[in-house]
Design an enzyme around this catalytic site. Structure first.
Site, PDB file in Angstrom:
ATOM      1  N   GLY A  19       0.827  -1.206   0.000  1.00  0.00           N
ATOM      2  CA  GLY A  19       0.000   0.000   0.000  1.00  0.00           C
ATOM      3  C   GLY A  19       0.856   1.248   0.000  1.00  0.00           C
ATOM      4  O   GLY A  19       2.089   1.164  -0.032  1.00  0.00           O
ATOM      5  N   SER A  20       0.173   2.399   0.005  1.00  0.00           N
ATOM      6  CA  SER A  20       0.915   3.643   0.180  1.00  0.00           C
ATOM      7  C   SER A  20       0.011   4.630   0.886  1.00  0.00           C
ATOM      8  O   SER A  20      -1.215   4.547   0.805  1.00  0.00           O
ATOM      9  CB  SER A  20       1.401   4.186  -1.158  1.00  0.00           C
ATOM     10  OG  SER A  20       0.319   4.685  -1.895  1.00  0.00           O
ATOM     11  N   GLY A  21       0.616   5.539   1.624  1.00  0.00           N
ATOM     12  CA  GLY A  21      -0.156   6.498   2.420  1.00  0.00           C
ATOM     13  C   GLY A  21       0.543   7.840   2.494  1.00  0.00           C
ATOM     14  O   GLY A  21       1.397   8.145   1.659  1.00  0.00           O
ATOM     15  N   GLY A  24       4.289   7.608   2.613  1.00  0.00           N
ATOM     16  CA  GLY A  24       4.985   6.963   1.502  1.00  0.00           C
ATOM     17  C   GLY A  24       4.579   5.510   1.347  1.00  0.00           C
ATOM     18  O   GLY A  24       3.503   5.112   1.792  1.00  0.00           O
ATOM     19  N   LEU A  25       5.481   4.734   0.714  1.00  0.00           N
ATOM     20  CA  LEU A  25       5.176   3.331   0.412  1.00  0.00           C
ATOM     21  C   LEU A  25       5.181   2.451   1.660  1.00  0.00           C
ATOM     22  O   LEU A  25       5.932   2.706   2.600  1.00  0.00           O
ATOM     23  CB  LEU A  25       6.231   2.753  -0.538  1.00  0.00           C
ATOM     24  CG  LEU A  25       6.179   3.160  -2.009  1.00  0.00           C
ATOM     25  CD1 LEU A  25       7.222   2.352  -2.784  1.00  0.00           C
ATOM     26  CD2 LEU A  25       4.784   2.928  -2.586  1.00  0.00           C
ATOM     27  N   VAL A  26       4.337   1.418   1.630  1.00  0.00           N
ATOM     28  CA  VAL A  26       4.335   0.400   2.678  1.00  0.00           C
ATOM     29  C   VAL A  26       4.667  -0.938   2.008  1.00  0.00           C
ATOM     30  O   VAL A  26       4.011  -1.333   1.047  1.00  0.00           O
ATOM     31  CB  VAL A  26       2.962   0.320   3.377  1.00  0.00           C
ATOM     32  CG1 VAL A  26       2.993  -0.693   4.510  1.00  0.00           C
ATOM     33  CG2 VAL A  26       2.527   1.698   3.891  1.00  0.00           C
ATOM     34  N   LYS A  39       6.909   0.873   6.719  1.00  0.00           N
ATOM     35  CA  LYS A  39       6.587   2.166   6.107  1.00  0.00           C
ATOM     36  C   LYS A  39       7.880   2.863   5.754  1.00  0.00           C
ATOM     37  O   LYS A  39       8.689   3.166   6.634  1.00  0.00           O
ATOM     38  CB  LYS A  39       5.796   3.044   7.089  1.00  0.00           C
ATOM     39  CG  LYS A  39       4.358   2.667   7.163  1.00  0.00           C
ATOM     40  CD  LYS A  39       3.503   3.706   7.863  1.00  0.00           C
ATOM     41  CE  LYS A  39       2.100   3.129   7.981  1.00  0.00           C
ATOM     42  NZ  LYS A  39       1.212   3.979   8.774  1.00  0.00           N
ATOM     43  N   ASP A 130      -6.871  10.496  14.899  1.00  0.00           N
ATOM     44  CA  ASP A 130      -7.343  10.252  13.529  1.00  0.00           C
ATOM     45  C   ASP A 130      -7.995   8.875  13.422  1.00  0.00           C
ATOM     46  O   ASP A 130      -7.744   8.121  12.479  1.00  0.00           O
ATOM     47  CB  ASP A 130      -6.171  10.389  12.547  1.00  0.00           C
ATOM     48  CG  ASP A 130      -6.614  10.523  11.087  1.00  0.00           C
ATOM     49  OD1 ASP A 130      -7.819  10.730  10.842  1.00  0.00           O
ATOM     50  OD2 ASP A 130      -5.747  10.414  10.204  1.00  0.00           O
ATOM     51  N   ARG A 134     -10.492   3.743   7.903  1.00  0.00           N
ATOM     52  CA  ARG A 134      -9.291   3.676   7.042  1.00  0.00           C
ATOM     53  C   ARG A 134      -8.013   3.506   7.866  1.00  0.00           C
ATOM     54  O   ARG A 134      -6.987   3.089   7.334  1.00  0.00           O
ATOM     55  CB  ARG A 134      -9.182   4.923   6.148  1.00  0.00           C
ATOM     56  CG  ARG A 134      -8.968   6.193   6.908  1.00  0.00           C
ATOM     57  CD  ARG A 134      -8.791   7.461   6.072  1.00  0.00           C
ATOM     58  NE  ARG A 134      -8.727   8.578   6.993  1.00  0.00           N
ATOM     59  CZ  ARG A 134      -9.770   9.176   7.572  1.00  0.00           C
ATOM     60  NH1 ARG A 134     -10.982   8.795   7.241  1.00  0.00           N
ATOM     61  NH2 ARG A 134      -9.615  10.131   8.462  1.00  0.00           N
ATOM     62  N   ASN A 135      -8.060   3.847   9.157  1.00  0.00           N
ATOM     63  CA  ASN A 135      -6.896   3.688  10.031  1.00  0.00           C
ATOM     64  C   ASN A 135      -7.007   2.491  10.969  1.00  0.00           C
ATOM     65  O   ASN A 135      -6.321   2.428  11.982  1.00  0.00           O
ATOM     66  CB  ASN A 135      -6.643   4.976  10.829  1.00  0.00           C
ATOM     67  CG  ASN A 135      -6.050   6.061   9.941  1.00  0.00           C
ATOM     68  OD1 ASN A 135      -5.342   5.754   8.972  1.00  0.00           O
ATOM     69  ND2 ASN A 135      -6.341   7.309  10.242  1.00  0.00           N
ATOM     70  N   ASP A 148      -1.983   3.582  13.282  1.00  0.00           N
ATOM     71  CA  ASP A 148      -1.679   5.003  13.039  1.00  0.00           C
ATOM     72  C   ASP A 148      -1.986   5.926  14.212  1.00  0.00           C
ATOM     73  O   ASP A 148      -2.208   7.122  14.012  1.00  0.00           O
ATOM     74  CB  ASP A 148      -2.429   5.513  11.788  1.00  0.00           C
ATOM     75  CG  ASP A 148      -1.769   5.058  10.504  1.00  0.00           C
ATOM     76  OD1 ASP A 148      -0.535   4.885  10.506  1.00  0.00           O
ATOM     77  OD2 ASP A 148      -2.487   4.858   9.509  1.00  0.00           O
TER      78      ASP A 148
HETATM   79  P1  ADP Z   1       0.224   6.504   6.149  1.00  0.00           P
HETATM   80  O1  ADP Z   1       0.282   6.369   7.651  1.00  0.00           O
HETATM   81  O2  ADP Z   1       1.552   6.756   5.505  1.00  0.00           O
HETATM   82  O3  ADP Z   1      -0.856   7.412   5.665  1.00  0.00           O
HETATM   83  P2  ADP Z   1      -1.319   4.125   5.953  1.00  0.00           P
HETATM   84  O4  ADP Z   1      -1.209   3.695   7.365  1.00  0.00           O
HETATM   85  O5  ADP Z   1      -2.579   4.757   5.504  1.00  0.00           O
HETATM   86  O6  ADP Z   1      -0.110   5.054   5.603  1.00  0.00           O
HETATM   87  O7  ADP Z   1      -0.984   2.873   5.051  1.00  0.00           O
HETATM   88  C1  ADP Z   1      -1.252   2.870   3.682  1.00  0.00           C
HETATM   89  C2  ADP Z   1      -1.741   1.484   3.261  1.00  0.00           C
HETATM   90  O8  ADP Z   1      -0.722   0.515   3.498  1.00  0.00           O
HETATM   91  C3  ADP Z   1      -2.931   1.004   4.093  1.00  0.00           C
HETATM   92  O9  ADP Z   1      -4.153   1.414   3.534  1.00  0.00           O
HETATM   93  C4  ADP Z   1      -2.777  -0.508   4.042  1.00  0.00           C
HETATM   94  O10 ADP Z   1      -3.315  -1.007   2.835  1.00  0.00           O
HETATM   95  C5  ADP Z   1      -1.271  -0.682   4.013  1.00  0.00           C
HETATM   96  N1  ADP Z   1      -0.761  -0.914   5.376  1.00  0.00           N
HETATM   97  C6  ADP Z   1      -0.391   0.007   6.286  1.00  0.00           C
HETATM   98  N2  ADP Z   1       0.024  -0.546   7.433  1.00  0.00           N
HETATM   99  C7  ADP Z   1      -0.082  -1.888   7.252  1.00  0.00           C
HETATM  100  C8  ADP Z   1       0.175  -3.044   8.090  1.00  0.00           C
HETATM  101  N3  ADP Z   1       0.633  -2.910   9.339  1.00  0.00           N
HETATM  102  N4  ADP Z   1      -0.072  -4.247   7.571  1.00  0.00           N
HETATM  103  C9  ADP Z   1      -0.544  -4.390   6.315  1.00  0.00           C
HETATM  104  N5  ADP Z   1      -0.808  -3.364   5.485  1.00  0.00           N
HETATM  105  C10 ADP Z   1      -0.585  -2.121   5.944  1.00  0.00           C
END
Ligand code: ADP
Length: 266
Positions: A19-21, A24-26, A39, A130, A134-135, A148
């Site tokens: 994923g990405s948020g 950045g990339l996860v 992350k 937050d 989604r979190n 998060d």
């Molecule tokens: P950010 O904190 O950078 O905004 P997110 O926490 O929203 O990032 O993560 C982005 C995406 O990555 C999530 O929607 C999810 O699909 C994936 N992801 C994040 N953390 C995990 C985790 N611990 N295990 C599996 N997937 C994760």
């Protein structure tokens, strides 16, 4: 000095992107026999020094309904954060993918899981800031965990952190957060009410066709989200309790957990 929370990059194996948020990339990966999510913090996305100070506190928060932060790898720049891997991804996508196929027990169980994680944060005087579907993330055993927590404090994007910004989560925010940025466990409780609404609508967006400005106006006029068709009356009453104007009139997470647990025994 190196803390317990410093991850040695030699022990970290990186795999595919999951994923990405905001940061950045996860990537998924492996660290000391465990499956992890890493992350990769994008350059300029995070106030890294402040985060490093707080990482010690965050790695010490440990509960079966919280996505565990194992540690931080600061030796490379930008740094990376190593979390427990949640195989089934974020709850909002999970809900949407299973619309019409989840039982009442499943939906209530999701609310109960998150209330447990949040009651633990509340008892540690830790504010999430937050909370939203989604979190929250879903494990391989369908357990929902809170993710998060506290992380918005380290986001460097004004559009996200200012209540005036376009990415600020107004639709999950209590009146005192919108007006004065006054965050507390009681503002998390307001967000939890919206979270329960997301669960019982199976992942709909709250106030779907309204702008942030219209939402603020509606809240000021005393309007609230409507009861989702699938929500039992008792759960809707809990939502409304979470959305009391005054923070002190809202329940604690300890109480919400107790109420939800008693509904799940029926
Ligand atoms: P950010 O904190 O950078 O905004 P997110 O926490 O929203 O990032 O993560 C982005 C995406 O990555 C999530 O929607 C999810 O699909 C994936 N992801 C994040 N953390 C995990 C985790 N611990 N295990 C599996 N997937 C994760």
């Amino acid at each position: 000095s190196k803390g317990q929370w410093e991850v040695d990059p030699a022990e970290l194996i990186l795999g595919e992107e999951v994923g990405s948020g905001q940061f950045g990339l996860v990537l998924q990966g492996r660290w000391r026999e465990r499956r992890v999510a890493v992350k990769m913090v994008r350059e300029g996305a995070m106030s890294e020094e402040e985060f490093k100070e707080e990482a010690r506190v965050m790695t010490m928060l440990s509960h079966c309904k919280l996505v565990q932060l194992y540690g931080v790898c600061t030796q490379h720049s930008p740094m990376c954060l190593v979390f427990e891997l949640m195989e089934q991804g974020c709850l909002s996508d999970y809900l949407r993918a299973r619309r019409g196929r989840m039982s009442q027990d499943t939906l209530l169980g999701m609310c109960l899981d998150v209330s447990e994680g949040m009651a633990y944060l509340e008892s540690n005087n830790f504010i999430h800031r937050d909370l939203a579907a989604r979190n929250c993330l879903v494990s391989c055993n369908n357990v929902v965990k809170v993710s998060d927590f506290g992380m918005t404090r380290f986001v460097l994007d004004d559009q996200y952190t200012s209540s005036q910004g376009s990415k600020f989560p107004i639709k999950w925010s209590s009146p005192e957060v919108i007006k004065y940025c006054k965050f507390s466990s009681k503002s998390d409780v307001w967000s939890f009410g919206v979270f329960m609404w997301e669960v019982y609508t199976e992942g709909r967006l709250p106030y779907e066709n309204r702008s942030n400005g219209e939402v603020v106006e509606a809240l000021n006029a005393g309007l609230r989200l409507l009861k989702p068709r699938q929500a039992p009356e008792a759960v809707h009453l809990l939502m409304e309790w979470c959305w009391k104007e005054k923070p002190e009139d809202r329940p604690s997470f300890a109480l919400l957990l107790h109420e939800l647990a008693s509904l799940s025994d029926l």
